[in-house]
Design a protein around this motif. Structure first.
Motif, PDB file in Angstrom:
ATOM      1  N   VAL A 113       0.864  -1.174   0.000  1.00  0.00           N
ATOM      2  CA  VAL A 113       0.000   0.000   0.000  1.00  0.00           C
ATOM      3  C   VAL A 113       0.901   1.224   0.000  1.00  0.00           C
ATOM      4  N   LEU A 114       0.813   2.015  -1.058  1.00  0.00           N
ATOM      5  CA  LEU A 114       1.596   3.239  -1.175  1.00  0.00           C
ATOM      6  C   LEU A 114       0.684   4.430  -0.933  1.00  0.00           C
ATOM      7  N   CYS A 115       1.161   5.364  -0.147  1.00  0.00           N
ATOM      8  CA  CYS A 115       0.432   6.605   0.105  1.00  0.00           C
ATOM      9  C   CYS A 115       1.333   7.747  -0.325  1.00  0.00           C
ATOM     10  N   LEU A 116       0.938   8.449  -1.349  1.00  0.00           N
ATOM     11  CA  LEU A 116       1.726   9.550  -1.884  1.00  0.00           C
ATOM     12  C   LEU A 116       1.080  10.865  -1.470  1.00  0.00           C
ATOM     13  N   LEU A 117       1.823  11.683  -0.741  1.00  0.00           N
ATOM     14  CA  LEU A 117       1.343  12.997  -0.315  1.00  0.00           C
ATOM     15  C   LEU A 117       1.977  14.054  -1.200  1.00  0.00           C
ATOM     16  N   GLU A 118       1.140  14.882  -1.785  1.00  0.00           N
ATOM     17  CA  GLU A 118       1.604  15.942  -2.680  1.00  0.00           C
ATOM     18  C   GLU A 118       0.937  17.249  -2.285  1.00  0.00           C
ATOM     19  N   PRO A 119       1.581  18.367  -2.567  1.00  0.00           N
ATOM     20  CA  PRO A 119       0.920  19.654  -2.319  1.00  0.00           C
ATOM     21  C   PRO A 119      -0.379  19.736  -3.110  1.00  0.00           C
ATOM     22  N   SER A 120      -1.400  20.237  -2.485  1.00  0.00           N
ATOM     23  CA  SER A 120      -2.701  20.327  -3.131  1.00  0.00           C
ATOM     24  C   SER A 120      -2.783  21.568  -4.001  1.00  0.00           C
ATOM     25  N   SER A 121      -3.400  21.419  -5.153  1.00  0.00           N
ATOM     26  CA  SER A 121      -3.643  22.566  -6.025  1.00  0.00           C
ATOM     27  C   SER A 121      -5.117  22.952  -5.989  1.00  0.00           C
ATOM     28  N   ASP A 122      -5.875  22.254  -5.123  1.00  0.00           N
ATOM     29  CA  ASP A 122      -7.310  22.530  -5.004  1.00  0.00           C
ATOM     30  C   ASP A 122      -7.550  23.862  -4.307  1.00  0.00           C
ATOM     31  N   LYS A 123      -8.683  24.408  -4.570  1.00  0.00           N
ATOM     32  CA  LYS A 123      -9.072  25.669  -3.946  1.00  0.00           C
ATOM     33  C   LYS A 123      -9.843  25.444  -2.644  1.00  0.00           C
ATOM     34  N   ASP A 124      -9.968  24.176  -2.201  1.00  0.00           N
ATOM     35  CA  ASP A 124     -10.780  23.876  -1.013  1.00  0.00           C
ATOM     36  C   ASP A 124      -9.967  23.861   0.281  1.00  0.00           C
ATOM     37  N   ASN A 125      -8.867  24.573   0.329  1.00  0.00           N
ATOM     38  CA  ASN A 125      -8.047  24.750   1.533  1.00  0.00           C
ATOM     39  C   ASN A 125      -7.409  23.471   2.056  1.00  0.00           C
ATOM     40  N   ALA A 126      -7.330  22.445   1.252  1.00  0.00           N
ATOM     41  CA  ALA A 126      -6.637  21.221   1.674  1.00  0.00           C
ATOM     42  C   ALA A 126      -5.145  21.421   1.404  1.00  0.00           C
ATOM     43  N   PRO A 127      -4.294  21.335   2.443  1.00  0.00           N
ATOM     44  CA  PRO A 127      -2.863  21.592   2.239  1.00  0.00           C
ATOM     45  C   PRO A 127      -2.151  20.507   1.432  1.00  0.00           C
ATOM     46  N   VAL A 128      -2.621  19.268   1.523  1.00  0.00           N
ATOM     47  CA  VAL A 128      -1.991  18.179   0.776  1.00  0.00           C
ATOM     48  C   VAL A 128      -3.051  17.302   0.126  1.00  0.00           C
ATOM     49  N   LYS A 129      -2.625  16.634  -0.917  1.00  0.00           N
ATOM     50  CA  LYS A 129      -3.465  15.668  -1.624  1.00  0.00           C
ATOM     51  C   LYS A 129      -2.858  14.294  -1.363  1.00  0.00           C
ATOM     52  N   CYS A 130      -3.681  13.316  -1.063  1.00  0.00           N
ATOM     53  CA  CYS A 130      -3.194  11.957  -0.769  1.00  0.00           C
ATOM     54  C   CYS A 130      -3.697  10.996  -1.840  1.00  0.00           C
ATOM     55  N   ARG A 131      -2.751  10.310  -2.498  1.00  0.00           N
ATOM     56  CA  ARG A 131      -3.090   9.243  -3.451  1.00  0.00           C
ATOM     57  C   ARG A 131      -2.704   7.922  -2.805  1.00  0.00           C
ATOM     58  N   ILE A 132      -3.623   6.988  -2.774  1.00  0.00           N
ATOM     59  CA  ILE A 132      -3.358   5.676  -2.195  1.00  0.00           C
ATOM     60  C   ILE A 132      -3.452   4.639  -3.307  1.00  0.00           C
ATOM     61  N   LEU A 133      -2.428   3.793  -3.363  1.00  0.00           N
ATOM     62  CA  LEU A 133      -2.356   2.762  -4.395  1.00  0.00           C
ATOM     63  C   LEU A 133      -2.083   1.430  -3.725  1.00  0.00           C
ATOM     64  N   ARG A 134      -2.920   0.441  -3.978  1.00  0.00           N
ATOM     65  CA  ARG A 134      -2.712  -0.911  -3.448  1.00  0.00           C
ATOM     66  C   ARG A 134      -2.245  -1.794  -4.592  1.00  0.00           C
ATOM     67  N   VAL A 135      -1.087  -2.458  -4.374  1.00  0.00           N
ATOM     68  CA  VAL A 135      -0.457  -3.287  -5.407  1.00  0.00           C
ATOM     69  C   VAL A 135      -0.334  -4.707  -4.879  1.00  0.00           C
ATOM     70  N   PRO A 136      -0.926  -5.705  -5.576  1.00  0.00           N
ATOM     71  CA  PRO A 136      -0.746  -7.088  -5.137  1.00  0.00           C
ATOM     72  C   PRO A 136       0.694  -7.542  -5.376  1.00  0.00           C
TER      73      PRO A 136
END
Length: 98
Positions: free
Chosen positions: A71-94
């Motif tokens: 399970v990979l969790c990638l945290l990146e700076p958010s470019s959204d306008k909804d005041n979220a400081p980071v964006k989290c992408r989660i990827l599950r790899v068998p």
């Protein structure tokens, strides 16, 4: 950062812990190189995720104690306008089932 048993810490570009660490760390060291004077790797986030997945596939071929999925969790700076400081992408790899 990595921490040891007595509480010392060191800032590094890549690190591993847990089952398969002895096999995984040299692979990560070879796949990732840090910029001169920094501890940041020289690749995109997608390329880094691909390299980590390839490294785990190599380790699961040799170490039975490594789990069945990654399970990979990638945290990146958010470019959204909804005041979220980071964006989290989660990827599950068998991985290889033992």
């Amino acid at each position: 950062y990595v921490y040891d048993a007595i509480g010392s810490m060191e800032q590094v570009a890549v690190a591993s812990a847990g089952t398969g660490r002895e096999l995984l760390q040299p692979i990560l060291d070879r796949l990732f190189s840090a910029s001169e004077g920094t501890n940041q790797v020289d690749c995109s986030s997608d390329e880094a995720m691909t390299r980590v997945i390839e490294a785990y596939h190599a380790v699961t071929e040799r170490e039975i104690g490594v789990g069945d999925s990654l399970v990979l969790c990638l945290l990146e700076p958010s470019s959204d306008k909804d005041n979220a400081p980071v964006k989290c992408r989660i990827l599950r790899v068998p991985l290889k089932k033992h």
